[in-house]
Design a protein around this motif. Structure first.
Motif, PDB file in Angstrom:
ATOM      1  N   ALA A 123     -29.068   7.133 -12.579  1.00 16.05           N
ATOM      2  CA  ALA A 123     -29.005   6.913 -14.528  1.00 16.05           C
ATOM      3  C   ALA A 123     -30.817   7.827 -14.957  1.00 16.05           C
ATOM      4  N   ASP A 124     -29.963   8.445 -15.820  1.00 15.94           N
ATOM      5  CA  ASP A 124     -31.010   9.159 -16.650  1.00 15.94           C
ATOM      6  C   ASP A 124     -30.167   9.295 -17.799  1.00 15.94           C
ATOM      7  N   ASP A 125     -31.292   8.772 -18.784  1.00 19.35           N
ATOM      8  CA  ASP A 125     -30.738   8.697 -20.208  1.00 19.35           C
ATOM      9  C   ASP A 125     -30.519  10.627 -20.903  1.00 19.35           C
ATOM     10  N   GLN A 126     -31.150  11.500 -20.114  1.00 22.75           N
ATOM     11  CA  GLN A 126     -30.695  12.489 -20.955  1.00 22.75           C
ATOM     12  C   GLN A 126     -29.443  13.590 -20.308  1.00 22.75           C
ATOM     13  N   ALA A 127     -28.583  13.588 -20.418  1.00 18.51           N
ATOM     14  CA  ALA A 127     -27.845  14.204 -20.185  1.00 18.51           C
ATOM     15  C   ALA A 127     -27.679  15.904 -18.984  1.00 18.51           C
ATOM     16  N   LEU A 128     -29.077  16.628 -19.856  1.00 18.63           N
ATOM     17  CA  LEU A 128     -29.171  17.648 -18.692  1.00 18.63           C
ATOM     18  C   LEU A 128     -29.635  17.157 -18.277  1.00 18.63           C
ATOM     19  N   VAL A 129     -30.405  16.648 -17.970  1.00 18.62           N
ATOM     20  CA  VAL A 129     -31.311  15.959 -16.907  1.00 18.62           C
ATOM     21  C   VAL A 129     -30.461  15.065 -15.089  1.00 18.62           C
ATOM     22  N   ARG A 130     -29.323  14.664 -16.423  1.00 21.21           N
ATOM     23  CA  ARG A 130     -29.065  13.331 -15.227  1.00 21.21           C
ATOM     24  C   ARG A 130     -27.569  14.410 -15.009  1.00 21.21           C
ATOM     25  N   GLY A 131     -26.977  15.953 -15.150  1.00 25.93           N
ATOM     26  CA  GLY A 131     -26.491  16.136 -14.468  1.00 25.93           C
ATOM     27  C   GLY A 131     -26.586  17.227 -13.786  1.00 25.93           C
ATOM     28  N   ALA A 132     -27.797  17.811 -14.003  1.00 23.09           N
ATOM     29  CA  ALA A 132     -28.936  18.457 -12.993  1.00 23.09           C
ATOM     30  C   ALA A 132     -29.370  17.952 -11.997  1.00 23.09           C
ATOM     31  N   LEU A 133     -29.129  16.404 -12.100  1.00 21.52           N
ATOM     32  CA  LEU A 133     -29.502  16.011 -10.406  1.00 21.52           C
ATOM     33  C   LEU A 133     -28.703  16.311  -9.708  1.00 21.52           C
ATOM     34  N   ILE A 134     -27.111  15.321 -10.343  1.00 20.65           N
ATOM     35  CA  ILE A 134     -26.011  14.915  -9.359  1.00 20.65           C
ATOM     36  C   ILE A 134     -25.499  16.498  -9.100  1.00 20.65           C
ATOM     37  N   ALA A 135     -25.822  17.878 -10.101  1.00 14.46           N
ATOM     38  CA  ALA A 135     -25.191  18.661  -9.139  1.00 14.46           C
ATOM     39  C   ALA A 135     -26.017  18.243  -8.148  1.00 14.46           C
ATOM     40  N   LEU A 136     -27.204  18.981  -8.250  1.00 12.27           N
ATOM     41  CA  LEU A 136     -28.771  19.477  -7.033  1.00 12.27           C
ATOM     42  C   LEU A 136     -28.104  18.219  -6.024  1.00 12.27           C
ATOM     43  N   ALA A 167     -35.867  -4.486 -10.174  1.00  9.43           N
ATOM     44  CA  ALA A 167     -35.750  -5.724  -9.898  1.00  9.43           C
ATOM     45  C   ALA A 167     -34.487  -5.958  -9.778  1.00  9.43           C
ATOM     46  N   GLN A 168     -33.345  -6.034 -11.024  1.00 11.78           N
ATOM     47  CA  GLN A 168     -32.706  -6.445 -10.854  1.00 11.78           C
ATOM     48  C   GLN A 168     -31.185  -6.358  -9.272  1.00 11.78           C
ATOM     49  N   LEU A 169     -31.461  -4.816  -9.272  1.00 14.73           N
ATOM     50  CA  LEU A 169     -30.979  -4.614  -8.045  1.00 14.73           C
ATOM     51  C   LEU A 169     -31.094  -5.323  -6.928  1.00 14.73           C
ATOM     52  N   ARG A 170     -32.595  -5.117  -6.383  1.00 19.24           N
ATOM     53  CA  ARG A 170     -33.160  -5.895  -5.609  1.00 19.24           C
ATOM     54  C   ARG A 170     -32.517  -7.495  -5.581  1.00 19.24           C
ATOM     55  N   GLN A 171     -32.450  -8.094  -6.413  1.00 15.65           N
ATOM     56  CA  GLN A 171     -31.968  -9.576  -6.319  1.00 15.65           C
ATOM     57  C   GLN A 171     -30.194  -9.018  -5.775  1.00 15.65           C
ATOM     58  N   ALA A 172     -29.810  -8.388  -6.929  1.00 17.33           N
ATOM     59  CA  ALA A 172     -27.958  -8.891  -7.376  1.00 17.33           C
ATOM     60  C   ALA A 172     -27.230  -7.730  -6.318  1.00 17.33           C
ATOM     61  N   LEU A 173     -27.718  -7.500  -5.554  1.00 20.60           N
ATOM     62  CA  LEU A 173     -27.518  -5.635  -4.099  1.00 20.60           C
ATOM     63  C   LEU A 173     -29.046  -5.857  -3.079  1.00 20.60           C
ATOM     64  N   PRO A 174     -29.016  -6.082  -2.566  1.00 19.68           N
ATOM     65  CA  PRO A 174     -30.506  -5.774  -1.701  1.00 19.68           C
ATOM     66  C   PRO A 174     -30.397  -4.713  -0.801  1.00 19.68           C
ATOM     67  N   GLY A 175     -29.006  -4.746  -0.810  1.00 20.36           N
ATOM     68  CA  GLY A 175     -28.556  -3.664   0.348  1.00 20.36           C
ATOM     69  C   GLY A 175     -28.535  -1.866  -0.122  1.00 20.36           C
ATOM     70  N   CYS A 176     -28.853  -2.241  -1.835  1.00 16.04           N
ATOM     71  CA  CYS A 176     -28.919  -0.451  -2.520  1.00 16.04           C
ATOM     72  C   CYS A 176     -30.515  -0.040  -2.565  1.00 16.04           C
ATOM     73  N   ARG A 177     -31.217   0.643  -2.207  1.00 17.76           N
ATOM     74  CA  ARG A 177     -32.110   0.984  -2.730  1.00 17.76           C
ATOM     75  C   ARG A 177     -32.878   1.692  -3.775  1.00 17.76           C
ATOM     76  N   VAL A 178     -33.693   1.856  -4.249  1.00 17.03           N
ATOM     77  CA  VAL A 178     -34.567   2.291  -4.993  1.00 17.03           C
ATOM     78  C   VAL A 178     -35.111   3.254  -5.475  1.00 17.03           C
ATOM     79  N   LEU A 179     -35.128   4.615  -5.954  1.00 17.08           N
ATOM     80  CA  LEU A 179     -36.434   5.651  -5.506  1.00 17.08           C
ATOM     81  C   LEU A 179     -36.086   6.055  -7.591  1.00 17.08           C
ATOM     82  N   ILE A 180     -36.943   5.743  -8.568  1.00 18.53           N
ATOM     83  CA  ILE A 180     -37.547   6.014  -9.348  1.00 18.53           C
ATOM     84  C   ILE A 180     -37.676   7.510  -9.394  1.00 18.53           C
ATOM     85  N   VAL A 181     -37.539   8.560  -9.916  1.00 21.37           N
ATOM     86  CA  VAL A 181     -36.815   9.932 -10.432  1.00 21.37           C
ATOM     87  C   VAL A 181     -37.663  10.096 -11.784  1.00 21.37           C
ATOM     88  N   THR A 182     -38.833   9.856 -12.455  1.00 19.70           N
ATOM     89  CA  THR A 182     -39.665  10.020 -13.546  1.00 19.70           C
ATOM     90  C   THR A 182     -39.544  11.199 -13.458  1.00 19.70           C
TER      91      THR A 182
END
Length: 221
Positions: free
Chosen positions: A25-38, A85-100
């Motif tokens: 999840a990233d609001d910058q399309a170029l950054v998001r696309g680069a992350l996905i490709a890598l 925080a939402q994911l921890r509550q609703a989907l605790p099996g999904c771990r979160v990595l902040i990339v900013t």
């Protein structure tokens, strides 16, 4: 990059099993696309969903059930820390990595309190980012070491919730009267909160107090 336990072999132990499912999840399309490709270049990683807004993430996560969500902090709709925080509550099996882009000490502390397992900046080399994903998936904590040291040095957020509100309003510009009108406060009350915030941030002016608070990540709503 630092982690709280284990080594590379422990984090990479499951590479021969099913690929680690990722949401980016990233609001910058170029950054998001680069992350996905890598990330998709790694044989043990597979991006199953992407989002450009924070308020899209939870529904996508519930639909695709990723193992790890890579979240930016500043996104429209909802910020990445609130989403964590939402994911921890609703989907605790999904771990979160902040990339900013915004490696701010206050963001790191809030992200970890919200349930994130890792926090790295976007200029992290691709190989290190992939390894961070594996470590987070393995149940480890991963934090950019320079940011961790800065976070310890900066201390906790000294601002009250109302002082933060006032500085966020000041960040948008406008006079004391404008801020008072926007927040439904008297001008005298706004001046008092501004004075208190300036003192707590050891600033010399309202503008400097805003800058110091922003750089430390204390103004995220």
């Amino acid at each position: 990059m630092s982690s709280d336990s284990g080594g590379t072999s422990a984090a990479a132990g499951g590479r021969d099993s099913a690929p680690i499912r990722l949401l980016v999840a990233d609001d910058q399309a170029l950054v998001r696309g680069a992350l996905i490709a890598l990330l998709d270049l790694e044989p043990d990683l597979h991006v199953v969903a992407e989002a450009e807004r924070g308020d899209e993430v939870l529904a996508l996560a519930l639909e695709h059930r990723p193992d790890v969500a890579l979240l930016d902090v500043e996104m429209p709709g909802l910020d990445g820390i609130t989403v964590a925080a939402q994911l921890r509550q609703a989907l605790p099996g999904c771990r979160v990595l902040i990339v900013t882009t915004f490696g701010r000490p206050g963001y790191l502390k809030r992200a970890m309190a919200a349930g994130a397992s890792g926090f790295v900046v976007k200029d992290t080399p691709a190989r290190q980012l992939a390894e961070a994903v594996r470590r987070v998936h393995a149940g480890l904590r991963v934090v950019d070491p320079a940011l961790a040291a800065e976070s310890l040095a900066s201390g906790d957020n000294p601002l009250s919730a109302r002082e933060s509100d006032i500085l966020r309003a000041a960040q948008r510009g406008g006079s004391v009267a404008d801020i008072a009108r926007d927040l439904f406060l008297s001008e005298g009350t706004v001046r008092n909160y501004l004075s208190s915030a300036i003192g707590k941030t050891a600033a010399r002016s309202r503008a400097e107090a805003v800058r110091i608070a922003e750089e430390n990540g204390w103004l995220l709503s």
